[in-house]
Structure formats: C-alpha cells, structure tokens
Scaffold this motif. Structure first.
Motif, short mmCIF file in Angstrom:
data_model
loop_
_atom_site.label_atom_id
_atom_site.label_comp_id
_atom_site.label_asym_id
_atom_site.label_seq_id
_atom_site.Cartn_x
_atom_site.Cartn_y
_atom_site.Cartn_z
N ASP A 69 35.34 38.33 39.49
CA ASP A 69 35.08 37.87 37.69
C ASP A 69 33.32 37.57 37.79
OD1 ASP A 69 37.92 37.85 37.18
OD2 ASP A 69 37.70 35.34 37.79
N CYS A 70 32.52 39.07 37.50
CA CYS A 70 31.20 39.09 37.17
C CYS A 70 31.31 40.38 36.08
CB CYS A 70 30.58 39.67 38.54
SG CYS A 70 30.44 37.98 39.71
N TYR A 71 31.72 39.52 35.34
CA TYR A 71 31.94 39.77 34.31
C TYR A 71 30.99 41.11 33.65
CZ TYR A 71 35.65 36.39 33.72
OH TYR A 71 36.90 35.37 34.03
N SER A 83 38.16 44.88 49.80
CA SER A 83 38.89 45.32 48.85
C SER A 83 39.23 44.69 47.30
CB SER A 83 40.54 46.29 48.78
OG SER A 83 41.16 45.14 49.58
N SER A 84 39.17 43.39 47.69
CA SER A 84 38.80 42.34 46.92
C SER A 84 37.76 42.04 46.24
CB SER A 84 39.76 40.87 47.25
OG SER A 84 38.86 40.58 47.78
N ALA A 85 36.67 42.50 47.03
CA ALA A 85 35.43 41.96 46.46
C ALA A 85 34.86 42.19 44.51
CB ALA A 85 34.10 42.85 47.03
N PHE A 86 34.76 43.04 44.53
CA PHE A 86 34.57 43.00 43.04
C PHE A 86 35.92 42.79 42.13
CE2 PHE A 86 32.30 46.08 45.97
CZ PHE A 86 31.37 45.84 45.70
N THR A 87 36.73 42.68 41.98
CA THR A 87 37.85 41.86 41.34
C THR A 87 37.41 41.19 39.81
OG1 THR A 87 39.77 41.76 43.35
CG2 THR A 87 40.00 40.91 41.59
N GLY A 88 37.63 41.88 39.50
CA GLY A 88 37.62 41.61 38.04
C GLY A 88 36.25 40.94 37.27
N CYS A 89 35.45 42.69 38.11
CA CYS A 89 34.85 43.12 37.69
C CYS A 89 34.73 43.88 36.33
CB CYS A 89 33.87 43.56 38.39
SG CYS A 89 32.97 42.75 39.55
N LYS A 90 34.51 43.65 35.08
CA LYS A 90 35.80 44.52 33.69
C LYS A 90 34.67 45.34 33.60
CE LYS A 90 35.31 40.74 30.61
NZ LYS A 90 36.49 40.05 29.78
N TYR A 93 38.76 50.34 43.57
CA TYR A 93 38.85 51.04 41.75
C TYR A 93 38.57 50.62 41.00
CZ TYR A 93 40.98 54.13 37.50
OH TYR A 93 40.96 55.16 36.84
N PRO A 94 37.26 50.53 40.29
CA PRO A 94 36.69 49.58 40.00
C PRO A 94 37.31 49.52 38.62
CG PRO A 94 35.15 51.41 40.41
CD PRO A 94 36.49 51.14 40.40
N ASP A 95 37.13 48.66 38.38
CA ASP A 95 37.80 48.01 36.73
C ASP A 95 37.60 48.28 35.49
OD1 ASP A 95 38.65 46.14 38.52
OD2 ASP A 95 38.84 44.07 38.19
N GLY A 96 36.00 48.44 35.70
CA GLY A 96 35.71 49.47 34.34
C GLY A 96 35.76 50.49 34.27
N LYS A 97 36.73 51.41 34.82
CA LYS A 97 36.39 52.95 35.42
C LYS A 97 37.73 52.53 33.03
CE LYS A 97 37.01 55.48 37.95
NZ LYS A 97 36.14 56.79 37.51
N CYS A 155 42.80 46.23 36.34
CA CYS A 155 41.98 46.88 35.70
C CYS A 155 43.12 47.22 34.75
CB CYS A 155 42.60 48.46 37.21
SG CYS A 155 41.18 49.01 38.13
N HIS A 156 42.17 47.22 33.25
CA HIS A 156 42.82 47.42 31.96
C HIS A 156 43.23 48.31 31.13
CE1 HIS A 156 44.19 43.02 32.92
NE2 HIS A 156 43.78 42.51 33.61
N ASN A 157 42.34 49.63 31.83
CA ASN A 157 42.25 51.09 31.19
C ASN A 157 43.71 51.69 31.62
OD1 ASN A 157 40.36 49.68 29.21
ND2 ASN A 157 38.71 50.10 30.98
#
Length: 348
Positions: A175-177, A193-200, A232-236, A258-260
């Motif tokens: 969650d480093c947004y 694999s969870s290291a970047f979870t929530g980095c939107k 897979y980056p959340d912000g893609k 990954c909301h996109n």
C-alpha cells in the motif's frame, strides 16, 4: 536496573542504552517513581510486551534511531542499522552502522503498532510522521528489506536500493500508493511476489542492467527465463494481458489489486496459479487455453466481482478452497469432471 533504579527518567533512558523499556521495567521490577515508570511504558508496544518496541535513543540526533534485529540476550546489535530522517521527515536514509557482523533490519520496523522512540518519550509515529516520507535511500552493506518494512508509507514516491541488497520480503511496499519509481539493483536475487501489493501508481518494476536473476517484460517482473511470473504492477493501464508461453507458474498475489486489468489469457503451459493470484482485480474475462493442466490456488480469484462466466479447461487438476469466493456476479462456472473441487471454492 537489575538492582532497582530510582533516578530520573533521563537517567533511566541513558541506562537502557537502546534496550526495551517495557521489557526491562517488568523483568527487573523497576522501582523509580510512578511517573518514570509510566514514561518507560510509553516507549513500548501498545498491545504487547515486545523486544521490538523501542529503538536507539540518540539525544544528539533527534531523528535517528536503530532498527536492527536484536535478542533478549544481545542488545548490542540494536543500533547497528540506523534510520535517519530529514527535519521534515520527507526523506529517510537507512545506513549500516558497523563494518562487522551481519545485523538484519527487523520485520515491520516502522509499523505503527510499535511506538518508535525519537528522543526520550517523544514518539515518531504519534503524529503519523511516516506519512511525510517521499524518498528513501538504503545504504551499501544492507542485504535485506524484511517483511512490511515500508508498509503503508502512503506518500513514498521513490526508493534507491544498494548493490549489496539481496532479498525483498513479503509486503515490503504494501500500500505504498504513491510509489512510481523503483529499480531492482543488481544483487537482488529473491523478491516476494507480494512485495508491491497495493502500489497503485507503480507501472514498471525496473531492473538494473547487471541483475542476472530477473526479467522485465513491459514492466512485468519475471524470474530468469520467464518461467515464473512474480509481479504484475498494480498501476499498469493495460486492460488485457496474455501470459507468454514460457511461463509455468503464476506466483502468489502476482496480480493482486490490479484494478485496470479486465481480461487475462492463460496458456496451456501454466501448471500453477498461486494463492490470491488475482485477488480483488477487475477481471471480466478469464480465458484458459485448451488442455491446461494447472492447479488453481487458494482464493486465487477472490473478490473478482466483474466475472460472470468462467469456463475451466478440461485438463484442469485442482480448484482450491475459496478460489472464486466473493465473485458475487458469477453466474456460470464450467468445471471439468476430473478436477478436484475443494470446499467453498465458490462460496459467497
């Protein structure tokens, strides 16, 4: 302290020399006045007695403190890795403070559950100072970013990693947004694999040119040879993604949040879809190639509320518990006769 200490709180802190106030006060029946004892407890964990509750007291540098792991019997390591903040807390530098030994940064060192002592009983976290941090630099000699180290540094934008770094642990950047820029240095050989979870805002997990352990393909992080999709980056911003045919495994939480992403194509080379792999994504369509013999892990598609119809391949081996839990709009799930279908795979 072992004999019962009755001096001022300042003297008590000096005597502690970086040890845990709560622990020492209780174990040694601290006999100072009530105010001093209360102040000692204020430096400790809010919820539990913990050897991680307080850190180095540094009167000459009010924004510096030790974050290394130390044990009940050896507090000398507590100050061997030091975190130094700028006056406004916008920058943080983490430095190895010794040339000997290999002290480790302790898990969740900045977690708000632990009140971190800045100077005597002034607490860094009481006014959410960690929310001010925008830039982090980790110094040479440090080998590990442990579990949850920068978890919920919500305004962190950039981080500089040293060549000495070898591992990045679970939920290291949870969650480093605001994180937009990170380059994995050449010495890193293991990344959770969870290291970047929530980095939107993170669209690309960059690699140093000298790193031999990972592959970056259009911003997506793979293991060497691309046989394992790690993150897979959340912000893609892509709405569709087809996994390369080289991939054999999708790691746990690889696409988490990954909301996109609306459509994913999974080739028949995949043998494993990890736990929580597509947790809480915006997927509308999941396409399996024929004869895919994968296993679907625990809660793999939990919370994919846009899924309506899923056809699983006839060679699929196993659907684990909770795999499609909370897929609230799922109307049709076509399951092969031979698949092992676990309890509550489609609950809620």
């Amino acid at each position: 302290v072992e004999q019962g200490f009755s001096g001022s709180f300042d003297d008590f802190i000096t005597a502690l020399n970086g040890k845990t106030a709560y622990e020492i006060a209780l174990k040694n029946n601290y006999s100072g006045n009530k105010k001093d004892f209360t102040n000692a407890l204020n430096l400790a964990s809010e919820n539990e007695i913990s050897g991680r509750a307080t850190t180095n007291i540094t009167p000459n540098n009010k924004t510096s403190f030790g974050i290394a792991t130390y044990t009940e019997d050896n507090y000398s390591m507590a100050n061997e890795i030091v975190a130094v903040f700028s006056d406004d807390f916008s920058t943080l530098t983490i430095t190895k403070n010794t040339s000997e030994g290999e002290p480790n940064i302790r898990d969740n060192a900045f977690n708000s559950r632990y009140k971190i002592a800045k100077n005597q009983n002034i607490l860094i976290n009481e006014d959410n100072k960690m929310n001010n941090v925008k830039s982090v630099t980790i110094g040479e000699g440090i080998k590990n970013i442990p579990t949850g180290l920068f978890s919920r540094f919500i305004n962190l934008q950039t981080i500089t990693l040293p060549d000495s770094l070898e591992t990045i642990g679970d939920y290291a950047f949870l969650d480093c947004y605001a994180l937009t820029d990170i380059t994995i240095s050449k010495g890193v050989r293991a990344i959770s694999s969870s290291a970047f979870t929530g980095c939107k805002e993170l669209t690309d997990i960059k690699l140093s040119n000298g790193n031999p352990y990972f592959v970056n393909d259009s911003g997506v992080l793979y293991g060497i040879g691309k046989t394992m999709l790690i993150a897979y980056p959340d912000g893609k911003t892509d709405t569709e993604y087809s996994l390369p045919s080289e991939v054999r495994e999708i790691e746990d939480r690889a696409f988490d949040n990954c909301h996109n992403l609306e459509s994913i194509t999974i080739p028949n080379t995949i043998t494993k879809i990890g736990d929580y792999a597509f947790y809480d994504t915006s997927l509308k369509k999941v396409s399996f190639e024929d004869d895919n013999a994968a296993t679907i892990g625990f809660y793999a598609f939990w919370g994919c509320e846009n899924l309506t119809d899923v056809k699983l391949p006839k060679s699929l081996k196993e659907i684990s518990a909770g795999a499609f839990r909370n897929c609230r709009n799922l109307e049709t799930l076509s399951v092969p006769d031979t698949a092992q279908f676990s309890c509550q795979a489609v609950s809620y």
